[in-house]
Design a protein around this motif. Sequence first.
Motif, PDB file in Angstrom:
ATOM      1  N   HIS A 176      -8.107 -44.015  53.991  1.00  0.00           N
ATOM      2  CA  HIS A 176      -7.039 -43.966  52.991  1.00  0.00           C
ATOM      3  C   HIS A 176      -6.335 -42.606  53.024  1.00  0.00           C
ATOM      4  CE1 HIS A 176      -4.868 -44.747  49.294  1.00  0.00           C
ATOM      5  NE2 HIS A 176      -5.317 -43.616  48.806  1.00  0.00           N
ATOM      6  N   ARG A 177      -7.102 -41.539  53.197  1.00  0.00           N
ATOM      7  CA  ARG A 177      -6.485 -40.220  53.295  1.00  0.00           C
ATOM      8  C   ARG A 177      -5.619 -40.107  54.547  1.00  0.00           C
ATOM      9  NH1 ARG A 177     -11.578 -38.403  51.137  1.00  0.00           N
ATOM     10  NH2 ARG A 177     -12.380 -38.081  53.249  1.00  0.00           N
ATOM     11  N   GLU A 178      -6.090 -40.693  55.661  1.00  0.00           N
ATOM     12  CA  GLU A 178      -5.316 -40.641  56.897  1.00  0.00           C
ATOM     13  C   GLU A 178      -4.037 -41.474  56.806  1.00  0.00           C
ATOM     14  OE1 GLU A 178      -7.894 -41.968  59.939  1.00  0.00           O
ATOM     15  OE2 GLU A 178      -9.250 -40.239  59.820  1.00  0.00           O
ATOM     16  N   GLU A 179      -4.089 -42.559  56.044  1.00  0.00           N
ATOM     17  CA  GLU A 179      -2.942 -43.468  55.958  1.00  0.00           C
ATOM     18  C   GLU A 179      -2.020 -43.145  54.790  1.00  0.00           C
ATOM     19  OE1 GLU A 179      -4.654 -47.305  55.710  1.00  0.00           O
ATOM     20  OE2 GLU A 179      -5.494 -47.271  57.754  1.00  0.00           O
ATOM     21  N   HIS A 180      -2.234 -42.004  54.152  1.00  0.00           N
ATOM     22  CA  HIS A 180      -1.373 -41.615  53.029  1.00  0.00           C
ATOM     23  C   HIS A 180       0.071 -41.485  53.521  1.00  0.00           C
ATOM     24  CE1 HIS A 180       0.271 -39.244  49.691  1.00  0.00           C
ATOM     25  NE2 HIS A 180      -0.728 -39.763  48.985  1.00  0.00           N
ATOM     26  N   PRO A 181       1.040 -41.921  52.706  1.00  0.00           N
ATOM     27  CA  PRO A 181       2.448 -41.834  53.144  1.00  0.00           C
ATOM     28  C   PRO A 181       2.880 -40.441  53.579  1.00  0.00           C
ATOM     29  CG  PRO A 181       2.263 -43.153  51.145  1.00  0.00           C
ATOM     30  CD  PRO A 181       0.895 -42.583  51.412  1.00  0.00           C
ATOM     31  N   ALA A 182       2.237 -39.411  53.041  1.00  0.00           N
ATOM     32  CA  ALA A 182       2.604 -38.046  53.432  1.00  0.00           C
ATOM     33  C   ALA A 182       2.333 -37.785  54.903  1.00  0.00           C
ATOM     34  CB  ALA A 182       1.834 -37.043  52.578  1.00  0.00           C
ATOM     35  N   ASN A 183       1.427 -38.565  55.512  1.00  0.00           N
ATOM     36  CA  ASN A 183       1.137 -38.385  56.932  1.00  0.00           C
ATOM     37  C   ASN A 183       2.126 -39.117  57.823  1.00  0.00           C
ATOM     38  OD1 ASN A 183      -1.127 -36.835  56.348  1.00  0.00           O
ATOM     39  ND2 ASN A 183      -2.454 -38.628  56.199  1.00  0.00           N
ATOM     40  N   GLY A 184       3.011 -39.902  57.224  1.00  0.00           N
ATOM     41  CA  GLY A 184       4.039 -40.578  58.008  1.00  0.00           C
ATOM     42  C   GLY A 184       3.544 -41.745  58.824  1.00  0.00           C
ATOM     43  N   ARG A 185       2.411 -42.339  58.473  1.00  0.00           N
ATOM     44  CA  ARG A 185       1.868 -43.463  59.226  1.00  0.00           C
ATOM     45  C   ARG A 185       1.994 -44.749  58.431  1.00  0.00           C
ATOM     46  NH1 ARG A 185      -4.069 -42.464  61.087  1.00  0.00           N
ATOM     47  NH2 ARG A 185      -3.666 -44.573  61.823  1.00  0.00           N
ATOM     48  N   THR A 186       2.333 -45.825  59.135  1.00  0.00           N
ATOM     49  CA  THR A 186       2.360 -47.150  58.534  1.00  0.00           C
ATOM     50  C   THR A 186       1.249 -47.974  59.174  1.00  0.00           C
ATOM     51  OG1 THR A 186       4.745 -47.010  58.211  1.00  0.00           O
ATOM     52  CG2 THR A 186       3.738 -49.204  58.073  1.00  0.00           C
ATOM     53  N   PRO A 187       0.121 -48.166  58.503  1.00  0.00           N
ATOM     54  CA  PRO A 187      -1.016 -48.842  59.132  1.00  0.00           C
ATOM     55  C   PRO A 187      -0.755 -50.326  59.329  1.00  0.00           C
ATOM     56  CG  PRO A 187      -1.481 -48.417  56.825  1.00  0.00           C
ATOM     57  CD  PRO A 187      -0.172 -47.739  57.132  1.00  0.00           C
ATOM     58  N   ASP A 188      -1.341 -50.893  60.422  1.00  0.00           N
ATOM     59  CA  ASP A 188      -1.251 -52.332  60.659  1.00  0.00           C
ATOM     60  C   ASP A 188      -2.105 -53.105  59.653  1.00  0.00           C
ATOM     61  OD1 ASP A 188       0.401 -51.929  62.830  1.00  0.00           O
ATOM     62  OD2 ASP A 188      -1.278 -51.734  64.232  1.00  0.00           O
ATOM     63  N   HIS A 189      -3.244 -52.556  59.302  1.00  0.00           N
ATOM     64  CA  HIS A 189      -4.153 -53.201  58.344  1.00  0.00           C
ATOM     65  C   HIS A 189      -4.482 -52.191  57.261  1.00  0.00           C
ATOM     66  CE1 HIS A 189      -4.633 -56.524  61.114  1.00  0.00           C
ATOM     67  NE2 HIS A 189      -4.880 -55.663  62.072  1.00  0.00           N
ATOM     68  N   PRO A 190      -3.753 -52.190  56.159  1.00  0.00           N
ATOM     69  CA  PRO A 190      -3.988 -51.199  55.107  1.00  0.00           C
ATOM     70  C   PRO A 190      -5.395 -51.274  54.553  1.00  0.00           C
ATOM     71  CG  PRO A 190      -1.919 -52.380  54.767  1.00  0.00           C
ATOM     72  CD  PRO A 190      -2.647 -53.086  55.862  1.00  0.00           C
ATOM     73  N   VAL A 191      -5.880 -50.127  54.081  1.00  0.00           N
ATOM     74  CA  VAL A 191      -7.228 -50.059  53.534  1.00  0.00           C
ATOM     75  C   VAL A 191      -7.394 -51.011  52.359  1.00  0.00           C
ATOM     76  CG1 VAL A 191      -8.807 -48.530  52.291  1.00  0.00           C
ATOM     77  CG2 VAL A 191      -7.664 -47.721  54.343  1.00  0.00           C
ATOM     78  N   ALA A 192      -6.358 -51.173  51.555  1.00  0.00           N
ATOM     79  CA  ALA A 192      -6.457 -52.038  50.381  1.00  0.00           C
ATOM     80  C   ALA A 192      -6.767 -53.486  50.754  1.00  0.00           C
ATOM     81  CB  ALA A 192      -5.153 -51.976  49.574  1.00  0.00           C
ATOM     82  N   GLU A 193      -6.449 -53.884  52.008  1.00  0.00           N
ATOM     83  CA  GLU A 193      -6.696 -55.253  52.440  1.00  0.00           C
ATOM     84  C   GLU A 193      -7.966 -55.371  53.278  1.00  0.00           C
ATOM     85  OE1 GLU A 193      -3.241 -56.502  54.523  1.00  0.00           O
ATOM     86  OE2 GLU A 193      -1.858 -56.030  52.882  1.00  0.00           O
ATOM     87  N   GLU A 194      -8.722 -54.309  53.427  1.00  0.00           N
ATOM     88  CA  GLU A 194      -9.893 -54.310  54.287  1.00  0.00           C
ATOM     89  C   GLU A 194     -11.078 -54.981  53.605  1.00  0.00           C
ATOM     90  OE1 GLU A 194     -10.868 -54.260  57.492  1.00  0.00           O
ATOM     91  OE2 GLU A 194     -10.161 -52.197  57.726  1.00  0.00           O
TER      92      GLU A 194
END
Length: 362
Positions: A176-194
């Motif tokens: 979740h920290r790595e996929e924070h919007p501040a890092n500029g990444r759009t994950p294929d499978h967000p943590v919330a859906e894991e």
Amino acid sequence: MLGIRRPLRRALSLGLPTAWGATAITYKLACPLAQQDGLGARIVTSAVFFAVGTGLIHHVRQRLLRELRQARRVAGAAQSVLLRPVPPRVDGLDVAAARLSADRGATVGGDLYEVIATEHGVRVVMGDVRGHGLPALGTVAALLGSFREAAHDEPDLGRVLRRLDRALARHLRERHREEHPANGRTPDHPVAEEFVTVLLLELDGDGEVRALNCGHPWPYLLSGTDVEPLARADPLPPLGPFPLPADLATTPCGHLRRGESLLLYTDGAEDARDHRGRFFSLPAALAKAAHDHPVSPQQVLCAVVRALLRHTSGRPADDVALLVLRNDRARAHLSRVPGGDLSGSAEGAGAATTHPRRTARP
């Protein structure tokens, strides 16, 4: 030597496109033919630039293919370390496992399994992580690492499951920290859906089976040519979206007697469809495998895999993991039946077979 080769490869990878480009520019600026407006001159000029463009495209394509092959080798090596081959025999149990990928080019998936002999009995995990690729591989690493430690450390199977739940929560927090919007990444499978479906089994020295199931399909018991689910109890929710209940009582599943087998699998097996949309019948494939072949884990596994590939025309829609355990211990230990005594002798075995086989199964 390796330190010399790497700068040389980098120089070649940059030098060849530069040479092609320089050739094209030199021809356009210095060659008298390129300055003419006639049809023949235009054809020659077009041919030169076509050759230069084709060479550049071929070079880039070859470089990308090399990088892709290297990435696949690295990913395959990483997964082979995490999902290491199961030993053929664990504490008197014959074991065989196989994994099918829905994508022929894929080397990284979200299936996980492990069989470990501990002082608390043989402990088995089978799981299925949502998604594919590196995020799924990271989740597999977190869960398998936790299981391999907890299986030896924790005397209670419920505490093993809690260790897996905590390991998954830590891993998801880090993601979740790595996929924070501040890092500029759009994950294929967000943590919330894991989420992860997990099945834990424990087999003691007498063959008694206990289980904890979090959203995973129940294994099939293969006894002779008879095939039935190991248990019919409702599973707990998958790990991830919901907290575990305060009371984690294991599900008693009776005894795995000598010569009997268990097939653990991920839901990709029974969700597989043919061209008409019909689901694959895993119990029928198991019964046929037991009828046509000696009941060894390897032969049962091969027969099921062949039947699954025939059903899907060689292209399953989802990843599939299969794990077969067969009790081949020298002495069969029988369960205690109502009104009877626990007996391991041949006479006791003959008498006990007249009683219901698995009274403890829900």
